[in-house]
Scaffold this active site. Structure first.
Site, mmCIF file in Angstrom:
data_model
loop_
_atom_site.group_PDB
_atom_site.id
_atom_site.type_symbol
_atom_site.label_atom_id
_atom_site.label_comp_id
_atom_site.label_asym_id
_atom_site.label_seq_id
_atom_site.Cartn_x
_atom_site.Cartn_y
_atom_site.Cartn_z
ATOM 1 N N TYR A 313 0.915 -1.237 0.101
ATOM 2 C CA TYR A 313 -0.033 -0.040 0.145
ATOM 3 C C TYR A 313 0.754 1.291 -0.160
ATOM 4 C CZ TYR A 313 -3.355 -3.442 1.838
ATOM 5 O OH TYR A 313 -3.948 -4.519 1.879
ATOM 6 N N GLU A 388 -19.498 -0.540 21.455
ATOM 7 C CA GLU A 388 -20.526 -0.485 20.473
ATOM 8 C C GLU A 388 -21.416 0.996 20.336
ATOM 9 O OE1 GLU A 388 -21.780 -4.935 19.520
ATOM 10 O OE2 GLU A 388 -22.519 -4.033 21.337
#
Length: 428
Positions: A313, A388
């Site tokens: 990358y 979450e």
């Protein structure tokens, strides 16, 4: 790509499920069934199913990815929102917190937050489907294979995933800053990733007769030591990291092996540093080869080496103009949010960098570290988990930034990249 007549009720879900609960449920469903890079076939089916329930038509891209669009009621620019979809080859560690959603796939885990990324993108999609009174297009990219070079982004680009796109936003969950905070920086943000593999070729034989052998184990030790010393002399430490992940060779305690393999990686923030490391690896190998040439003992063609360098990358470079507009909008729309506009560069790497070489945009780090909940493990850990409570905020950030861009692209694009509203009228 949207079927307007089939859009489900969003805020007023007849089941009584809130948007936040829906996002969390999706994250847990994805977490339970992770798949490795370019093997995300069931994940792809699940994505297409959820898009269909939202009234959005998706299509397959890059084998196991999905591309979809939500169009507003007026002409305008196009912004892409990207999530990754693959898991890692990690056996998840059971805990009290994850017992309801622990991975059901043996030896595979969403240990890097991609399950949360998908859920947040779906949350943003629901928000856009709830109110279509916006200009332009939102492109949804569910990209496979972020975890293995050369990455799924190259495939998405090659297959037209960025055609007509004016800007792009990506987001990644990390535990290096507190839950719910966001971080980014203009310019180079994440490093390039590069792999090197060396096979050192010696002459095997009985360990009691070293003069009859060329020891590739000693060659490997000398090579690693000389490489580290040479790089320390040539480069500042903050410009790179280099490490060896595997040394392999030999099978018996009393025999010098014929070959030793070395597998390693290095990360940099610019091509000049990469070039220096490439050259230094080759120089050190050639020096080791010359040092181990025998005098008076002929070993035809030995010692020798093979070298393979893979540039993975590229450096992830956030567009400075776009990033500054993101910073201002986040402060304006989320005054309660902790924002780090100059967060430290990281030697982690991301194939989102390839998108930023094509169109301007930003990659945002969303913090999930929560000491009270015990969510402190780093990405790729077998005990990694997500707070979450951040997921809805991530969806809101996706939605707010992209909506603002669609309405005011001139705030996000420099004069060289923005030519006024007529450009978007002509495109449509």
């Amino acid at each position: 790509m949207c079927r307007r007549s089939e859009v489900i009720s969003l805020r007023d879900d007849p089941s009584g499920e809130s948007l936040e609960s829906w996002i969390i449920r999706l994250r847990r469903e994805f977490h339970k069934y992770p798949e490795l890079s370019f093997k995300e076939y069931e994940t792809q089916k699940r994505i297409l199913k959820i898009l269909g329930e939202l009234g959005i038509e998706g299509r397959k891209i890059a084998d196991t990815g999905v591309l979809a669009s939500i169009r507003g009621t007026m002409s305008g620019p196009c912004i892409a929102l990207r999530t990754d979809t693959d898991g890692l080859q990690v056996q998840e560690e059971p805990a009290e917190r994850n017992r309801e959603y622990i991975s059901r796939t043996e030896g595979v885990m969403h240990a890097c937050g991609h399950d949360g990324h998908m859920a947040m993108l779906f949350g943003a999609a629901r928000m856009f489907m709830e109110n279509r009174e916006f200009p332009g297009e939102v492109r949804l990219i569910f990209q496979p294979a972020e975890e293995i070079p050369p990455g799924g982004s190259e495939r998405v680009i090659a297959e037209g995933g960025l055609e007509g796109v004016d800007a792009i936003i990506g987001m990644h969950i990390f535990t290096n800053h507190e839950s719910g905070s966001v971080g980014f920086r203009p310019g180079p943000f994440m490093a390039s990733t590069n792999r090197f593999e060396v096979i050192l070729k010696g002459k095997g034989g009985h360990i009691s007769l070293p003069a009859k052998c060329i020891d590739p184990v000693r060659m490997a030790v000398d090579f690693i030591n000389s490489l580290n010393s040479a790089l320390e002399e040539r480069l500042d430490k903050e410009k790179y990291v280099l490490g060896v992940g595997r040394i392999q060779g030999g099978a018996q305690f009393n025999r010098t092996p014929d070959n030793v393999g070395i597998l390693g990686s290095y990360r940099t923030f610019d091509s000049e540093t990469t070039d220096i490391i490439d050259a230094t690896i080759k120089e050190c190998l050639e020096k080791i080869k010359q040092e181990y040439l025998k005098h008076g003992e002929e070993f035809s063609g030995l010692p020798d080496y093979e070298l393979d360098i893979l540039h993975g990358y590229p450096v992830l470079v956030n567009d400075p103009f776009f990033t500054e507009a993101v910073n201002l909008k986040l402060h304006e729309s989320f005054p309660e949010l902790t924002v780090y506009p100059e967060i430290e560069k990281t030697f982690a790497a991301e194939d989102f960098a390839s998108y930023l070489q094509v169109v301007p945009g930003v990659f945002i780090s969303l913090g999930t570290r929560n000491q009270k909940k015990g969510i402190v493990e780093i990405n790729h850990s077998c005990a990694f988990d997500i707070d979450e409570e951040i997921l809805l905020k991530g969806s809101e950030i996706f939605h707010t930034l992209s909506l603002d861009f669609l309405k005011h692209p001139e705030k996000y694009l420099s004069l060289q990249k923005y030519h006024g509203p007529q450009e978007y009228i002509e495109k449509t």
